[in-house]
Write a protein that holds these residues in place. Structure first.
Motif, PDB file in Angstrom:
ATOM      1  N   ARG A  67       0.520  -1.399  -0.083  1.00  0.00           N
ATOM      2  CA  ARG A  67       0.126   0.085   0.212  1.00  0.00           C
ATOM      3  C   ARG A  67       0.957   1.681  -0.253  1.00  0.00           C
ATOM      4  O   ARG A  67       0.348   1.997   0.021  1.00  0.00           O
ATOM      5  CB  ARG A  67      -1.154   0.103   1.277  1.00  0.00           C
ATOM      6  N   LEU A  68       2.196   1.150   0.190  1.00  0.00           N
ATOM      7  CA  LEU A  68       3.045   2.349   0.050  1.00  0.00           C
ATOM      8  C   LEU A  68       3.588   2.879  -1.025  1.00  0.00           C
ATOM      9  O   LEU A  68       3.940   3.686  -1.724  1.00  0.00           O
ATOM     10  CB  LEU A  68       4.375   1.647   0.080  1.00  0.00           C
ATOM     11  N   LEU A  69       2.576   2.116  -2.152  1.00  0.00           N
ATOM     12  CA  LEU A  69       3.525   1.995  -3.694  1.00  0.00           C
ATOM     13  C   LEU A  69       1.803   2.905  -4.518  1.00  0.00           C
ATOM     14  O   LEU A  69       0.760   2.799  -3.347  1.00  0.00           O
ATOM     15  CB  LEU A  69       3.092   0.931  -4.612  1.00  0.00           C
ATOM     16  N   PRO A  70       2.192   3.686  -5.136  1.00  0.00           N
ATOM     17  CA  PRO A  70       0.864   4.568  -5.717  1.00  0.00           C
ATOM     18  C   PRO A  70      -0.137   3.514  -5.720  1.00  0.00           C
ATOM     19  O   PRO A  70       0.454   2.263  -7.070  1.00  0.00           O
ATOM     20  CB  PRO A  70       1.490   5.708  -6.807  1.00  0.00           C
ATOM     21  N   PRO A  71      -0.851   4.382  -6.523  1.00  0.00           N
ATOM     22  CA  PRO A  71      -2.503   2.891  -6.820  1.00  0.00           C
ATOM     23  C   PRO A  71      -2.499   3.111  -8.107  1.00  0.00           C
ATOM     24  O   PRO A  71      -3.075   3.591  -8.957  1.00  0.00           O
ATOM     25  CB  PRO A  71      -3.570   3.713  -6.612  1.00  0.00           C
TER      26      PRO A  71
END
Lengths: 147, 248
Positions: free
Chosen positions: B52-56
């Motif tokens: 969830r740390l990655l961009p969507p």
């Protein structure tokens, strides 16, 4: 009973500037958040960079596929220049494996604001390894004497 | 592995490989080199990152979704690559998770591929490649292979975290830095880096195709470069130009 620490004037000023900085950043991102191509004008926007030295402003532009003899740099106002270059071949979206957009591009085009006053009429150009260098001598309009 | 970052394996991972990293940074040197290695060595996706740390966002290839951070590999090489700029806020857990995963696969060495900006890059005839290492033994081994060492200076970005974490966890690690443009994609620098890589790892690839496709890569990589520039600015990447104050 909860005790609320009274905020000092410095806290308030610091928060104000943090908020202002965040808003400015969001505004800046909103302004530059656009595609790097223009389907209608058949243009692609090249990457560019500006460096200010004590004597001149150097704008560099990465122009892959540019035909050297078609590169044009035009001042369009006192502080803005426009750069155009025809590409050696037409580039289509499907050259990049993209099939959900249609269109072809034949020109690299961008506009750049120069941050300090310059002599537009004394502009010098140099093109090397696909990088265009635009040298603009600085106009020192006033000087503050040291007492 | 960190709770917030998960690495899912798609294939069986061989033990004792060399693990490489190609993340967006100055000149996109690491990403361009990684992309060329994937194609020349015919590496396939062996694992991907989920967090969830990655961009969507997902990356679509042939209509199918992929994580922007994946690991490609074969029997001898594992290559972690990111197709999107990694934000300064998330770079620590992302790099730590990849290194921990590599350690769990007993990788024998980690090598980060990146660039070091040089002013007036277009006037530089022969690009230099520098190396830094996580411990004195591997630094000596790199020197013995004839690679120039980056003696003093600052390193900012994914490779800085890799070096720091590998030194702490005692993993032999090297960062290769090719002189490059700060904010223009630089395939020529990636080619020079790959030549030096062959000296310190048994990974040899022909770079002629990479040089031939230089203009296409520069045109194609503009958007990734633009987004990487923004993240580099947040990371204070220009600190790499700074002259360090010597503290012994």
């Amino acid at each position: 009973m909860s005790t609320k620490r009274k905020r000092s004037i410095f806290d308030i000023i610091s928060e104000y500037f943090e908020d202002l900085q965040e808003r400015t950043e969001r505004f800046r991102e909103a302004l530059i958040e656009k595609p790097s191509w223009n389907h209608r004008a058949c243009t692609m926007e090249p990457l560019r960079n500006i460096m200010v030295t004590p004597t001149e402003v150097i704008v560099t532009v990465d122009l892959p596929y540019a035909e050297e003899n078609t590169i044009r740099v035009k001042p369009i106002s006192r502080d803005t220049i426009e750069i155009l270059a025809k590409m050696k071949r037409k580039i289509r979206f499907d050259d990049f494996g993209i099939t959900h957009y249609e269109g072809e591009f034949e020109t690299l085009h961008c506009q750049t604001r120069v941050p300090v006053p310059v002599y537009m009429d004394k502009m010098e150009l140099r093109f090397k390894k696909g990088i265009l260098e635009i040298h603009l001598p600085r106009k020192h309009e006033y000087e503050i004497p040291i007492e | 592995m960190s709770e917030e970052v998960k690495i899912t394996e798609r294939k069986e991972i061989s033990r004792g490989a060399v693990m490489l990293f190609g993340f967006p940074d100055v000149g996109l040197v690491g990403v361009i080199a990684a992309s060329h290695l994937i194609s020349e060595l015919n590496l396939s996706e062996v694992a991907y990152m989920d967090s969830r740390l990655l961009p969507p966002l997902i990356v679509l290839h042939e209509g199918l979704p992929h994580s922007p951070i994946r690991v490609f590999g074969n029997h001898d090489v594992l290559l972690a690559v990111s197709e999107t700029a990694v934000s300064a806020d998330t770079i620590y857990p992302i790099m730590h998770a990849l290194i921990d995963w590599g350690r769990s696969k007993d990788v024998k060495k980690m090598i980060s591929m990146s660039g070091i900006p040089v002013q007036d890059r277009q006037d530089v005839k022969q690009l230099k490649v520098f190396a830094a290492a996580s411990n004195p033994e591997i630094l000596k081994a790199v020197k013995d292979k004839g690679v120039q060492v980056l003696k003093e200076g600052y390193m900012v970005g994914p490779q800085a975290i890799m070096m720091q974490y590998c030194a702490k966890t005692d993993v032999p690690a090297v960062t290769l830095l090719a002189q490059c443009f700060f904010n223009y994609p630089d395939p020529e620098a990636a080619a020079e880096l790959l030549k030096e890589l062959s000296k310190i790892a048994e990974i040899k690839v022909d770079v002629s195709k990479l040089l031939e496709k230089g203009e296409e890569i520069r045109l194609r990589a503009r958007d990734v470069m633009r987004r990487t520039q923004r993240e580099m600015s947040k990371m204070k990447k220009t600190q790499e130009y700074d002259i360090p104050m010597y503290v012994s």
